[in-house]
Design a protein around this motif. Structure first.
Motif: not given
Lengths: 130, 130
Positions: A14, A54-55, A57-59, A63-64, A67
Motif C-alpha cells: 500500500s 503500489e496501485p 487507485n483501487s480499481e 488495487g483489487r 483490497m
C-alpha cells in the motif's frame, strides 16, 4: 535448449515508501527511483531483485489484489531473450497468455503475463530487458 | 555495509510433480531431486531459483496455507553470509523473528523466518548456504 532465469519477484504494497524502507533496513539494498506505469495502474520501485507495486487507485488490478488479500507476493518474473518467441512457445505448450503481445514494463523492459490458472497457481511475468 | 541478494522464491503447491513439470516446460530448467524436510512439514524441490513446497499433511504450516488460499507464492528468501549475525541485526532493527535460532533447511542450508507483520506483509526467510 533454453533456460529462463528468475528476473525479479513482485510484491503488492500500500506504500512504496514504507515497504522500501523496511527492505532497505533488512537487506542493505538501496531502493531505485520510483517509476509510474499508468498502463498497469501502478507506481513501482526495486529494492534489489524485489519489485514493489503500489496501485494508482483501487480499481486497478493491483488495487483489487490489495483490497482482497492485503499486501503480499504478487508475481514472479523470468527473463527471456526474445519475448515474442517466448510467448509463442508458452502458448504452444498450453500456457494461457494474459498478454498476447509484449507491452511496456518498468525500466524500458518489454513484459507479458501468463495466467496463474496455467502455471500452477501463481502469476508469471516474462521480461525482455530493454 | 552489507547487502543480501535474493536467494529463492518459494511457492506452495499441492503436487511437486505437476508444478515442476509445468515450470520445466515454461523455463527450460530441470527440477532438482525431491527432499523431505520433516521439521518444516514439507517435501521440496527447486526449479531454478524457484522452490516448490508440498505439505506432508494438512496440519502443517504449508498445508494450512494451501487449505486457506490455494497454491501460490509463499515466501522469499535472502542469502546472508552469517545467519546468527543477520538474525541479531534484524531483531535489533525491529523485525519480528519467527525463528530465534537458525534451523536446518533444504540442501544443508541454515534458515530462519521473519514474521510478515514486520516486513510489510510477506514471509521472509534468511538463508546461510550450507
Amino acid at each position: 535448449m533454453f533456460s529462463y532465469p528468475l528476473h525479479h519477484v513482485a510484491v503488492a504494497v500500500s506504500s512504496l515508501e514504507e515497504t522500501s524502507s523496511l527492505l532497505e533496513l533488512l537487506t542493505g539494498e538501496s531502493p531505485s527511483a520510483v517509476e509510474e506505469i499508468p498502463d498497469q495502474g501502478v507506481r513501482v520501485l526495486f529494492v534489489g531483485s524485489v519489485e514493489l507495486l503500489e496501485p494508482l487507485n483501487s480499481e486497478t488490478t493491483v488495487g483489487r489484489f490489495l483490497m482482497k488479500r492485503g499486501p503480499g507476493l504478487h508475481h514472479i518474473a523470468y527473463r527471456v531473450p526474445d519475448l515474442k518467441e517466448a510467448l509463442a512457445r508458452a502458448k504452444s505448450e498450453g500456457f494461457q497468455l494474459i498478454d498476447e503481445e509484449p507491452r511496456k514494463g518498468s525500466r524500458g523492459h518489454l513484459v507479458a503475463f501468463l495466467h496463474p490458472r496455467s502455471t500452477g497457481g501463481f502469476l508469471v511475468e516474462l521480461v525482455q530487458a530493454g
